[in-house]
Design a protein around this motif. Structure first.
Motif, mmCIF file in Angstrom:
data_model
loop_
_atom_site.group_PDB
_atom_site.id
_atom_site.type_symbol
_atom_site.label_atom_id
_atom_site.label_comp_id
_atom_site.label_asym_id
_atom_site.label_seq_id
_atom_site.Cartn_x
_atom_site.Cartn_y
_atom_site.Cartn_z
ATOM 1 N N VAL A 262 3.322 -10.093 -13.984
ATOM 2 C CA VAL A 262 2.580 -9.260 -13.042
ATOM 3 C C VAL A 262 3.505 -8.222 -12.420
ATOM 4 O O VAL A 262 4.714 -8.425 -12.321
ATOM 5 N N GLU A 263 2.902 -7.111 -12.022
ATOM 6 C CA GLU A 263 3.606 -6.069 -11.297
ATOM 7 C C GLU A 263 3.079 -6.050 -9.874
ATOM 8 O O GLU A 263 1.872 -6.122 -9.652
ATOM 9 N N VAL A 264 3.990 -5.959 -8.917
ATOM 10 C CA VAL A 264 3.630 -5.887 -7.511
ATOM 11 C C VAL A 264 4.081 -4.529 -6.984
ATOM 12 O O VAL A 264 5.187 -4.079 -7.284
ATOM 13 N N GLY A 265 3.201 -3.872 -6.246
ATOM 14 C CA GLY A 265 3.536 -2.568 -5.693
ATOM 15 C C GLY A 265 2.495 -2.143 -4.687
ATOM 16 O O GLY A 265 1.536 -2.862 -4.403
ATOM 17 N N ALA A 266 2.664 -0.955 -4.167
ATOM 18 C CA ALA A 266 1.738 -0.432 -3.165
ATOM 19 C C ALA A 266 0.388 -0.132 -3.787
ATOM 20 O O ALA A 266 0.301 0.421 -4.875
ATOM 21 N N GLY A 267 -0.635 -0.539 -3.112
ATOM 22 C CA GLY A 267 -2.022 -0.257 -3.470
ATOM 23 C C GLY A 267 -2.736 0.016 -2.167
ATOM 24 O O GLY A 267 -2.257 0.797 -1.346
ATOM 25 N N ALA A 268 -3.827 -0.674 -1.927
ATOM 26 C CA ALA A 268 -4.508 -0.554 -0.643
ATOM 27 C C ALA A 268 -3.656 -1.149 0.473
ATOM 28 O O ALA A 268 -3.762 -0.751 1.622
ATOM 29 N N ASP A 269 -2.796 -2.096 0.123
ATOM 30 C CA ASP A 269 -1.853 -2.714 1.051
ATOM 31 C C ASP A 269 -0.439 -2.406 0.576
ATOM 32 O O ASP A 269 -0.246 -1.994 -0.572
ATOM 33 N N PRO A 270 0.572 -2.650 1.394
ATOM 34 C CA PRO A 270 1.949 -2.351 0.963
ATOM 35 C C PRO A 270 2.389 -3.144 -0.268
ATOM 36 O O PRO A 270 3.195 -2.682 -1.045
ATOM 37 N N ALA A 271 1.830 -4.349 -0.449
ATOM 38 C CA ALA A 271 2.219 -5.205 -1.579
ATOM 39 C C ALA A 271 0.974 -5.779 -2.244
ATOM 40 O O ALA A 271 0.390 -6.739 -1.739
ATOM 41 N N ASP A 272 0.570 -5.180 -3.344
ATOM 42 C CA ASP A 272 -0.602 -5.637 -4.092
ATOM 43 C C ASP A 272 -0.208 -6.107 -5.483
ATOM 44 O O ASP A 272 0.778 -5.638 -6.052
ATOM 45 N N CYS A 273 -1.002 -7.004 -6.040
ATOM 46 C CA CYS A 273 -0.845 -7.395 -7.434
ATOM 47 C C CYS A 273 -1.508 -6.297 -8.268
ATOM 48 O O CYS A 273 -2.736 -6.194 -8.318
#
Length: 96
Positions: free
Chosen positions: A79-90
């Motif tokens: 999985v990649e974790v990064g900014a989405g709707a929140d600072p840390a999204d899957c």
């Protein structure tokens, strides 16, 4: 399932997380949570670095609506974790 079989967090672009060391997750195992978007429930904002020497894994996924979820366990190869709707999204989340 042992931690050897858990999916690896292949990348994390969340610079403000205490488990992020040079864009690698070092939490022993993250939990993916959230309603609406799939958030990294293990995200911890801070300057102090923590975690383990190896790359982190996905320990649990509370998003039963993801195609990679099988009995609340992640089946994605990584999985990649990064900014989405929140600072840390899957960012690997894919609706079922």
């Amino acid at each position: 399932m042992t931690t050897m079989n858990l999916p690896v967090v292949s990348s994390c672009s969340v610079d403000g997380c205490s488990y992020n060391h040079d864009h690698d997750c070092h939490a022993g195992a993250i939990t993916v949570t959230g309603v609406g978007d799939a958030t990294c429930g293990t995200f911890l904002h801070g300057d102090e670095k923590g975690g383990v020497d190896e790359n982190g894994h996905v320990g649990a996924c509370h998003r039963a609506d993801c195609r990679h979820n099988d009995h609340l366990e992640c089946t994605a190869p990584g999985v990649e974790v990064g900014a989405g709707a929140d600072p840390a999204d899957c960012l690997t989340f894919a609706p079922a």
